[in-house]
Write an enzyme that holds these catalytic residues in place. Structure first.
Site, PDB file in Angstrom:
ATOM      1  N   HIS A  53       0.857  -1.187   0.000  1.00  0.00           N
ATOM      2  CA  HIS A  53       0.000   0.000   0.000  1.00  0.00           C
ATOM      3  C   HIS A  53       0.892   1.236   0.000  1.00  0.00           C
ATOM      4  O   HIS A  53       2.016   1.210   0.525  1.00  0.00           O
ATOM      5  CB  HIS A  53      -0.876   0.030   1.248  1.00  0.00           C
ATOM      6  CG  HIS A  53      -1.954  -0.998   1.268  1.00  0.00           C
ATOM      7  ND1 HIS A  53      -3.111  -0.826   1.982  1.00  0.00           N
ATOM      8  CD2 HIS A  53      -2.061  -2.212   0.671  1.00  0.00           C
ATOM      9  CE1 HIS A  53      -3.884  -1.873   1.826  1.00  0.00           C
ATOM     10  NE2 HIS A  53      -3.266  -2.738   1.043  1.00  0.00           N
ATOM     11  N   GLU A  55       0.823   3.830   1.821  1.00  0.00           N
ATOM     12  CA  GLU A  55       1.233   4.235   3.170  1.00  0.00           C
ATOM     13  C   GLU A  55       2.428   3.437   3.678  1.00  0.00           C
ATOM     14  O   GLU A  55       3.365   4.007   4.226  1.00  0.00           O
ATOM     15  CB  GLU A  55       0.081   4.057   4.173  1.00  0.00           C
ATOM     16  CG  GLU A  55      -1.131   4.887   3.871  1.00  0.00           C
ATOM     17  CD  GLU A  55      -2.205   4.126   3.096  1.00  0.00           C
ATOM     18  OE1 GLU A  55      -3.393   4.343   3.400  1.00  0.00           O
ATOM     19  OE2 GLU A  55      -1.851   3.345   2.202  1.00  0.00           O
ATOM     20  N   CYS A  83      -6.501   2.117   5.574  1.00  0.00           N
ATOM     21  CA  CYS A  83      -7.122   0.856   5.982  1.00  0.00           C
ATOM     22  C   CYS A  83      -6.589   0.482   7.370  1.00  0.00           C
ATOM     23  O   CYS A  83      -5.662   1.123   7.880  1.00  0.00           O
ATOM     24  CB  CYS A  83      -6.796  -0.227   4.960  1.00  0.00           C
ATOM     25  SG  CYS A  83      -5.069  -0.799   5.026  1.00  0.00           S
ATOM     26  N   CYS A  86      -2.696  -0.080   7.453  1.00  0.00           N
ATOM     27  CA  CYS A  86      -1.920   1.155   7.319  1.00  0.00           C
ATOM     28  C   CYS A  86      -2.099   2.068   8.522  1.00  0.00           C
ATOM     29  O   CYS A  86      -1.136   2.690   8.983  1.00  0.00           O
ATOM     30  CB  CYS A  86      -2.293   1.859   6.021  1.00  0.00           C
ATOM     31  SG  CYS A  86      -1.824   0.890   4.561  1.00  0.00           S
TER      32      CYS A  86
END
Length: 150
Positions: A53, A55, A83, A86
């Site tokens: 991801h 992040e 999410c 993260c």
């Protein structure tokens, strides 16, 4: 707010790069002392890596620049609400402030579904600013998923 919009535009530019390899267009930038020290976009599809991801990748890059995982003097800009994975990583990295664009009503962990960023039982809580350039972020996501469904 003007400064937040400036950095969020950088995150949006990063998100557009994810489209080049058919990843969900999410971008992140990490700002320290009024300068970007790290940037990343989703690479899950490109790398076939579930944790790739924006992040997570931006946190890793920022830690390399700072020389520690303890990111206590940065602001983290992300085009979509983090999410749970993260959000947990942001808390563990001791990021003091997160600014995000679009809400995520299905997986949002910055207040939409749950609020891991400000969970009072955790040893660190993050200041959260949501909705910065939200429409631009949401539009990019919407268009991506509409195209995917065609």
């Amino acid at each position: 707010m003007q400064r937040d919009e400036q950095w969020m535009r950088e995150a949006l530019a990063e998100a557009r790069q994810a489209l080049e390899h058919d990843d969900v267009p999410v971008g992140a930038v990490v700002v320290r002392h009024d300068a970007i020290i790290a940037r990343a976009h989703n690479r899950r599809e490109e790398w076939q890596e579930p944790t790739a991801h924006a992040e997570i990748l931006a946190l890793r890059a920022a830690a390399q620049v700072v020389g520690t995982w303890y990111l206590t003097d940065v602001t983290f800009y992300i085009t979509k609400e983090p999410c749970p994975m993260c959000a947990g990583a942001l808390v563990l990295a001791r990021v003091p402030r997160v600014v995000f664009g679009a809400l995520d009503p299905k997986m949002g962990a910055g207040g939409s579904v749950v609020n891991l960023l400000q969970e009072p039982r955790f040893n660190h809580r993050v200041e959260v600013v949501g909705g910065v350039l939200a429409e631009e972020s949401a539009r990019m996501l919407r268009e991506f998923f509409e195209k995917l469904r065609q």
